[in-house]
Each structure stands twice: as C-alpha cells, then as structure tokens.
Motif scaffolding. Structure first.
Motif, PDB file in Angstrom:
ATOM      1  N   ASN A   8       0.831  -1.212   0.000  1.00  0.00           N
ATOM      2  CA  ASN A   8       0.000   0.000   0.000  1.00  0.00           C
ATOM      3  C   ASN A   8       0.863   1.259   0.000  1.00  0.00           C
ATOM      4  N   VAL A   9       1.921   1.246   0.787  1.00  0.00           N
ATOM      5  CA  VAL A   9       2.836   2.391   0.836  1.00  0.00           C
ATOM      6  C   VAL A   9       3.505   2.572  -0.523  1.00  0.00           C
ATOM      7  N   ALA A  10       3.951   1.482  -1.125  1.00  0.00           N
ATOM      8  CA  ALA A  10       4.592   1.551  -2.441  1.00  0.00           C
ATOM      9  C   ALA A  10       3.613   2.076  -3.492  1.00  0.00           C
ATOM     10  N   GLU A  11       2.370   1.628  -3.452  1.00  0.00           N
ATOM     11  CA  GLU A  11       1.371   2.104  -4.413  1.00  0.00           C
ATOM     12  C   GLU A  11       1.082   3.583  -4.221  1.00  0.00           C
ATOM     13  N   CYS A  15       1.598   6.439  -7.006  1.00  0.00           N
ATOM     14  CA  CYS A  15       0.584   7.389  -7.468  1.00  0.00           C
ATOM     15  C   CYS A  15       1.114   8.822  -7.400  1.00  0.00           C
ATOM     16  N   ASP A  16       1.779   9.160  -6.307  1.00  0.00           N
ATOM     17  CA  ASP A  16       2.368  10.501  -6.184  1.00  0.00           C
ATOM     18  C   ASP A  16       3.387  10.741  -7.295  1.00  0.00           C
ATOM     19  N   GLY A  22       2.418  14.241 -14.563  1.00  0.00           N
ATOM     20  CA  GLY A  22       1.308  14.585 -15.439  1.00  0.00           C
ATOM     21  C   GLY A  22       0.280  13.498 -15.689  1.00  0.00           C
ATOM     22  N   TYR A  23       0.352  12.396 -14.984  1.00  0.00           N
ATOM     23  CA  TYR A  23      -0.639  11.333 -15.120  1.00  0.00           C
ATOM     24  C   TYR A  23      -1.838  11.648 -14.229  1.00  0.00           C
ATOM     25  N   ARG A  24      -3.009  11.236 -14.693  1.00  0.00           N
ATOM     26  CA  ARG A  24      -4.220  11.345 -13.876  1.00  0.00           C
ATOM     27  C   ARG A  24      -4.599   9.931 -13.459  1.00  0.00           C
ATOM     28  N   ILE A  25      -4.669   9.693 -12.163  1.00  0.00           N
ATOM     29  CA  ILE A  25      -5.039   8.375 -11.646  1.00  0.00           C
ATOM     30  C   ILE A  25      -6.542   8.218 -11.813  1.00  0.00           C
TER      31      ILE A  25
END
Length: 110
Positions: A8-11, A15-16, A22-25
């Motif tokens: 979870n921390v890695a994910e 995401c950050d 410039g990516y939109r999750i």
C-alpha cells in the motif's frame, strides 16, 4: 510492517510519482476473476495499466515481473476495458519502488 501494508505504501508513492509527471489516476486496486490491476492512469489519451513492484533491491523487484504475471495482467486488462467500454490506446507499465528510488518502466511487452 506486513507485506500488504508495504504494498500500500509503495502504491501510494507510485501514485504521487505519476501525478507529479502529469498522469491522472483513474482507478486503483481493480480486481476481477483474472487478477488485480494496481494503478490505472491516463496521460496523453493513453491508458497506463501500472504494476507496482516493491522490494529491498531493484533486481529483486524486477524479478517479480514474470511472463505469467504479464499474461494474467493482460487478461485482467481486457476484462476491464470491456466492462468499462473503453476504446483507447493502452500500455502496461511497471513502477519499481525501493527505499531509495522509483523507476518507471513504460510499455512492457511479453
């Protein structure tokens, strides 16, 4: 810290990392009968299905991306695209997350 908590921390770090570039999750932790997609992001009208791998070393994390894992991920992606009725270009990426860095490997093929 337990394995899932580390994941979870890695994910979250992943995401950050993507947002800063410039990516939109658009989705996370998508499950279906074939498997899980860690992160789904959009950039320049291309959907990026992102597999997050974390380990103490880069080599160890990369070693966890196997042909079988990619085939399973591809089946999961196809089901997701059909369910969402999406017709956009897409690719499979990996984020290798270690304590020291994050490495983005784009457009993995198998």
């Amino acid at each position: 810290m337990h394995t899932r908590a580390k994941g979870n921390v890695a994910e979250e770090r992943g995401c950050d990392f993507l947002r800063l570039r410039g990516y939109r999750i658009i989705d996370r932790n998508v499950y279906n009968r074939f498997g899980e997609i860690d992160i789904i992001a959009l950039k320049d009208n291309v959907i990026h299905f992102v597999e997050v791998k974390s380990a103490q070393s880069y080599e160890q994390a990369v070693g966890n991306i196997t042909c079988a894992k990619l085939q399973k991920l591809n089946r999961t992606i196809q089901t997701y695209l059909q369910k969402k009725r999406l017709d956009l270009a897409y690719c499979i990426d990996a984020l290798i997350v270690t304590d020291e860095a994050i490495d983005h490997i784009e457009n993995i093929t198998f």
